[in-house]
Motif scaffolding. Structure first.
Motif, PDB file in Angstrom:
ATOM      1  N   ARG A 119       8.100  -2.097   7.818  1.00  0.00           N
ATOM      2  CA  ARG A 119       7.939  -2.174   6.366  1.00  0.00           C
ATOM      3  C   ARG A 119       7.750  -0.757   5.866  1.00  0.00           C
ATOM      4  NH1 ARG A 119       3.094  -5.933   4.944  1.00  0.00           N
ATOM      5  NH2 ARG A 119       3.428  -5.242   2.813  1.00  0.00           N
ATOM      6  N   LEU A 120       8.604  -0.332   4.941  1.00  0.00           N
ATOM      7  CA  LEU A 120       8.549   1.039   4.428  1.00  0.00           C
ATOM      8  C   LEU A 120       8.073   1.020   2.975  1.00  0.00           C
ATOM      9  CD1 LEU A 120      11.919   2.484   5.853  1.00  0.00           C
ATOM     10  CD2 LEU A 120       9.621   2.553   6.885  1.00  0.00           C
ATOM     11  N   VAL A 121       7.146   1.907   2.662  1.00  0.00           N
ATOM     12  CA  VAL A 121       6.558   1.962   1.325  1.00  0.00           C
ATOM     13  C   VAL A 121       6.656   3.393   0.813  1.00  0.00           C
ATOM     14  CG1 VAL A 121       4.443   1.565  -0.017  1.00  0.00           C
ATOM     15  CG2 VAL A 121       4.944   0.116   1.957  1.00  0.00           C
ATOM     16  N   LEU A 122       6.878   3.549  -0.472  1.00  0.00           N
ATOM     17  CA  LEU A 122       6.872   4.874  -1.080  1.00  0.00           C
ATOM     18  C   LEU A 122       5.661   4.959  -2.012  1.00  0.00           C
ATOM     19  CD1 LEU A 122      10.002   6.704  -2.292  1.00  0.00           C
ATOM     20  CD2 LEU A 122       7.966   6.738  -3.701  1.00  0.00           C
ATOM     21  N   ILE A 123       4.844   5.989  -1.822  1.00  0.00           N
ATOM     22  CA  ILE A 123       3.630   6.147  -2.645  1.00  0.00           C
ATOM     23  C   ILE A 123       3.629   7.544  -3.250  1.00  0.00           C
ATOM     24  CG2 ILE A 123       1.110   6.027  -2.708  1.00  0.00           C
ATOM     25  CD1 ILE A 123       1.190   4.358  -0.151  1.00  0.00           C
ATOM     26  N   THR A 124       3.738   7.601  -4.559  1.00  0.00           N
ATOM     27  CA  THR A 124       3.846   8.907  -5.203  1.00  0.00           C
ATOM     28  C   THR A 124       2.941   8.959  -6.419  1.00  0.00           C
ATOM     29  OG1 THR A 124       5.404  10.430  -6.241  1.00  0.00           O
ATOM     30  CG2 THR A 124       5.905   8.118  -6.473  1.00  0.00           C
ATOM     31  N   GLY A 126       1.962  10.891 -10.270  1.00  0.00           N
ATOM     32  CA  GLY A 126       2.536  11.676 -11.363  1.00  0.00           C
ATOM     33  C   GLY A 126       2.866  10.784 -12.533  1.00  0.00           C
ATOM     34  N   ASP A 127       3.809  11.244 -13.375  1.00  0.00           N
ATOM     35  CA  ASP A 127       4.242  10.447 -14.521  1.00  0.00           C
ATOM     36  C   ASP A 127       5.022   9.234 -14.045  1.00  0.00           C
ATOM     37  OD1 ASP A 127       3.307  11.844 -16.778  1.00  0.00           O
ATOM     38  OD2 ASP A 127       4.904  13.319 -16.577  1.00  0.00           O
ATOM     39  N   LEU A 128       4.640   8.052 -14.544  1.00  0.00           N
ATOM     40  CA  LEU A 128       5.307   6.812 -14.145  1.00  0.00           C
ATOM     41  C   LEU A 128       6.818   6.891 -14.371  1.00  0.00           C
ATOM     42  CD1 LEU A 128       4.919   3.846 -13.304  1.00  0.00           C
ATOM     43  CD2 LEU A 128       4.534   3.283 -15.709  1.00  0.00           C
ATOM     44  N   PHE A 129       7.206   7.206 -15.598  1.00  0.00           N
ATOM     45  CA  PHE A 129       8.622   7.201 -15.959  1.00  0.00           C
ATOM     46  C   PHE A 129       9.398   8.256 -15.177  1.00  0.00           C
ATOM     47  CE2 PHE A 129      12.307   8.265 -18.524  1.00  0.00           C
ATOM     48  CZ  PHE A 129      12.778   7.021 -18.909  1.00  0.00           C
ATOM     49  N   ASP A 130       8.803   9.436 -15.053  1.00  0.00           N
ATOM     50  CA  ASP A 130       9.466  10.542 -14.359  1.00  0.00           C
ATOM     51  C   ASP A 130       9.640  10.218 -12.877  1.00  0.00           C
ATOM     52  OD1 ASP A 130      10.525  13.181 -14.137  1.00  0.00           O
ATOM     53  OD2 ASP A 130       8.621  13.855 -13.318  1.00  0.00           O
ATOM     54  N   GLN A 131       8.619   9.641 -12.257  1.00  0.00           N
ATOM     55  CA  GLN A 131       8.730   9.302 -10.828  1.00  0.00           C
ATOM     56  C   GLN A 131       9.773   8.200 -10.614  1.00  0.00           C
ATOM     57  OE1 GLN A 131       7.474  10.937  -8.344  1.00  0.00           O
ATOM     58  NE2 GLN A 131       6.086  12.270  -9.453  1.00  0.00           N
ATOM     59  N   GLU A 132       9.776   7.205 -11.502  1.00  0.00           N
ATOM     60  CA  GLU A 132      10.792   6.147 -11.369  1.00  0.00           C
ATOM     61  C   GLU A 132      12.190   6.732 -11.494  1.00  0.00           C
ATOM     62  OE1 GLU A 132       9.993   3.089 -14.233  1.00  0.00           O
ATOM     63  OE2 GLU A 132       8.395   2.202 -13.017  1.00  0.00           O
ATOM     64  N   SER A 133      12.322   7.666 -12.435  1.00  0.00           N
ATOM     65  CA  SER A 133      13.626   8.298 -12.643  1.00  0.00           C
ATOM     66  C   SER A 133      14.058   9.069 -11.394  1.00  0.00           C
ATOM     67  CB  SER A 133      13.541   9.221 -13.867  1.00  0.00           C
ATOM     68  OG  SER A 133      14.615  10.121 -13.897  1.00  0.00           O
ATOM     69  N   LEU A 140      17.390   6.340  -2.910  1.00  0.00           N
ATOM     70  CA  LEU A 140      16.660   5.838  -1.735  1.00  0.00           C
ATOM     71  C   LEU A 140      15.941   4.507  -1.982  1.00  0.00           C
ATOM     72  CD1 LEU A 140      14.916   9.033  -0.256  1.00  0.00           C
ATOM     73  CD2 LEU A 140      16.995   7.892   0.563  1.00  0.00           C
ATOM     74  N   ALA A 141      15.928   4.033  -3.232  1.00  0.00           N
ATOM     75  CA  ALA A 141      15.087   2.879  -3.584  1.00  0.00           C
ATOM     76  C   ALA A 141      15.276   1.704  -2.627  1.00  0.00           C
ATOM     77  CB  ALA A 141      15.350   2.443  -5.022  1.00  0.00           C
ATOM     78  N   ASN A 142      16.515   1.454  -2.218  1.00  0.00           N
ATOM     79  CA  ASN A 142      16.781   0.274  -1.387  1.00  0.00           C
ATOM     80  C   ASN A 142      16.195   0.359   0.023  1.00  0.00           C
ATOM     81  OD1 ASN A 142      18.058  -1.130  -3.361  1.00  0.00           O
ATOM     82  ND2 ASN A 142      20.114  -0.342  -2.829  1.00  0.00           N
ATOM     83  N   HIS A 143      15.809   1.564   0.442  1.00  0.00           N
ATOM     84  CA  HIS A 143      15.203   1.693   1.772  1.00  0.00           C
ATOM     85  C   HIS A 143      13.763   1.194   1.804  1.00  0.00           C
ATOM     86  CE1 HIS A 143      18.416   3.962   3.740  1.00  0.00           C
ATOM     87  NE2 HIS A 143      18.569   4.624   2.606  1.00  0.00           N
ATOM     88  N   PHE A 144      13.159   1.048   0.623  1.00  0.00           N
ATOM     89  CA  PHE A 144      11.721   0.756   0.580  1.00  0.00           C
ATOM     90  C   PHE A 144      11.429  -0.692   0.210  1.00  0.00           C
ATOM     91  CE2 PHE A 144      12.051   5.337   0.013  1.00  0.00           C
ATOM     92  CZ  PHE A 144      11.167   5.754   0.994  1.00  0.00           C
ATOM     93  N   ASP A 145      10.435  -1.258   0.896  1.00  0.00           N
ATOM     94  CA  ASP A 145      10.004  -2.626   0.590  1.00  0.00           C
ATOM     95  C   ASP A 145       9.087  -2.647  -0.611  1.00  0.00           C
ATOM     96  OD1 ASP A 145      11.036  -4.108   3.086  1.00  0.00           O
ATOM     97  OD2 ASP A 145      10.079  -2.317   3.865  1.00  0.00           O
ATOM     98  N   ALA A 146       8.439  -1.535  -0.893  1.00  0.00           N
ATOM     99  CA  ALA A 146       7.574  -1.450  -2.073  1.00  0.00           C
ATOM    100  C   ALA A 146       7.499  -0.001  -2.526  1.00  0.00           C
ATOM    101  CB  ALA A 146       6.175  -1.974  -1.751  1.00  0.00           C
ATOM    102  N   VAL A 147       7.361   0.174  -3.825  1.00  0.00           N
ATOM    103  CA  VAL A 147       7.193   1.503  -4.409  1.00  0.00           C
ATOM    104  C   VAL A 147       5.914   1.477  -5.234  1.00  0.00           C
ATOM    105  CG1 VAL A 147       8.115   3.142  -6.100  1.00  0.00           C
ATOM    106  CG2 VAL A 147       9.662   2.010  -4.485  1.00  0.00           C
ATOM    107  N   GLU A 148       5.026   2.417  -4.990  1.00  0.00           N
ATOM    108  CA  GLU A 148       3.763   2.483  -5.719  1.00  0.00           C
ATOM    109  C   GLU A 148       3.635   3.844  -6.384  1.00  0.00           C
ATOM    110  OE1 GLU A 148       1.624   0.150  -6.241  1.00  0.00           O
ATOM    111  OE2 GLU A 148       2.197  -1.393  -4.782  1.00  0.00           O
ATOM    112  N   ILE A 149       3.503   3.845  -7.699  1.00  0.00           N
ATOM    113  CA  ILE A 149       3.278   5.100  -8.424  1.00  0.00           C
ATOM    114  C   ILE A 149       1.840   5.071  -8.926  1.00  0.00           C
ATOM    115  CG2 ILE A 149       4.020   6.538 -10.366  1.00  0.00           C
ATOM    116  CD1 ILE A 149       6.806   5.088 -10.002  1.00  0.00           C
ATOM    117  N   VAL A 150       1.077   6.065  -8.507  1.00  0.00           N
ATOM    118  CA  VAL A 150      -0.364   6.068  -8.785  1.00  0.00           C
ATOM    119  C   VAL A 150      -0.744   7.337  -9.539  1.00  0.00           C
ATOM    120  CG1 VAL A 150      -0.944   4.640  -6.787  1.00  0.00           C
ATOM    121  CG2 VAL A 150      -0.837   7.123  -6.519  1.00  0.00           C
TER     122      VAL A 150
END
Lengths: 237, 237
Positions: A119-124, A126-133, A140-150
């Motif tokens: 299970r691969l997760v991305l945790i970053t 910063g700015d929500l919108f900027d990180q999503e962009s 790479l989005a499809n490689h991750f099972d979950a993305v968490e912006i904190v």
């Protein structure tokens, strides 16, 4: 298919999967050029850094707060005389940081593919919108099972995330370039931190670690070494 | 204790639980006063709105992007002549929006207490850090089982959230002041939307709805009416 017996592997994004810090440092250099004619003395870089830290409790981390802090520094250092036309140039520097094309660091995509049973997760942070962009631009989005912006990466944030995702710390790895944000909190809460230093680290992310703490995390020089480290550690358990 | 047989109730935050829009409109008015001496003609308010929309794909929603757009508008409308000292005043207006004391709208806390057996969720869009700061300042965090800060509120966002939280749309209510962001997407994905209009709505959030769509959501004039509406709808099922 994910093998739930394998540890969950989480990655930081900026300066772990793609370069980010160099764009901020480049913007600072360009701002210094803009400021030179208006400059009344003082240490420009240090002033900007102090401005960022002073604003952190209002703006948080990220490119928009950085841009606003650059503008405030320019106004203060020019004693309010810098005209709007020059400030527009600073805003444009900020916009460049928010739109630069994402080029992956060497070995990143191969490694994510190699680790695809985890299970691969991305945790970053910063700015929500900027990180999503940036994640979208990275492809790479499809490689991750979950993305968490904190908004902050501390022990409490990681503990909440693990609880929410029902992951035990001993089954959790976090890989990143920042000892302060990616590695030491994980070591403290009982997970496995892997430090992959990047060529430059923002002053605020720099820490001195004592020798004892160094025992509790792994250090790699390239993300390519990660799969064999994971295999080795899991085999030895 | 949560009763999992009851529907999950989600709330928007800004202008649903506490006033937000008035602070933005107040900042715009103050900006107009700052701009008057530099003004070379044009519709000031319309210019700012267009600037915000133009920047939305770079900045996203929220107070920091709004502040940067105010600065860009001031620079453009003054043809670059506005000095840094005046731009500092605009940044200070932005900082006010990011730090204003949160006063709850009438009936909010009582309603959350009345609904305490439901799983309660807060779903808000904007700057991650700024929204977290407002939730903390509101003192309401403990009433919610989950808080979700998103960059956009559309059908896809809500579908992802429901999937992640394992909630069926027919078991999901969303309460908010924006038809566009809080109510119509929920109606479209099969949940129950409740519109509680607020005194002012940002131009970008305004929609015209046809009569057919109006059939698919509820409209209340106060959050105090929510518990009895929920009871009535659940009893009739």
């Amino acid at each position: 298919m994910k093998n739930t017996n394998l540890p969950v592997i989480a990655f930081d994004a900026d300066d772990t999967l793609w370069p980010n810090e160099p764009y901020f440092r480049e913007a600072e250099k360009d701002m210094m050029k803009i400021l030179t004619p208006y400059f009344r003395g003082g240490d420009l870089m240090e002033h900007l850094y102090q401005q960022e830290i002073k604003n952190l409790h209002i703006f948080g981390y990220g490119a928009k707060g950085f841009t606003l802090s650059m503008i405030e520094s320019a106004i203060e250092l020019s004693e309010g005389t810098i005209p709007g036309s020059e400030i527009q140039k600073i805003i444009d520097l900020g916009k460049q940081i928010m739109t630069y094309p994402i080029e992956l660091l060497e070995g990143v995509e191969d490694t994510l593919i190699t680790l695809r049973e985890h299970r691969l997760v991305l945790i970053t942070k910063g700015d929500l919108f900027d990180q999503e962009s940036k994640i979208a631009r990275s492809g790479l989005a499809n490689h991750f099972d979950a993305v968490e912006i904190v908004s902050e990466k501390d022990d409490e944030t990681y503990e909440k995330l693990l609880k929410r995702h029902k992951i035990k710390p001993e089954n959790f790895w976090m890989i990143g370039n920042s000892l302060k944000s990616d590695v030491l909190p994980i070591a403290r809460i009982g997970g496995t931190g892997v430090h992959i230093p990047y060529e430059s680290t923002w002053q605020h992310e720099q820490v001195t670690t004592d020798a004892a703490m160094k025992e509790t995390y792994h250090e790699l020089s390239s993300i390519r070494e990660l799969p064999s480290l994971i295999a080795k550690v899991c085999d030895s358990k």
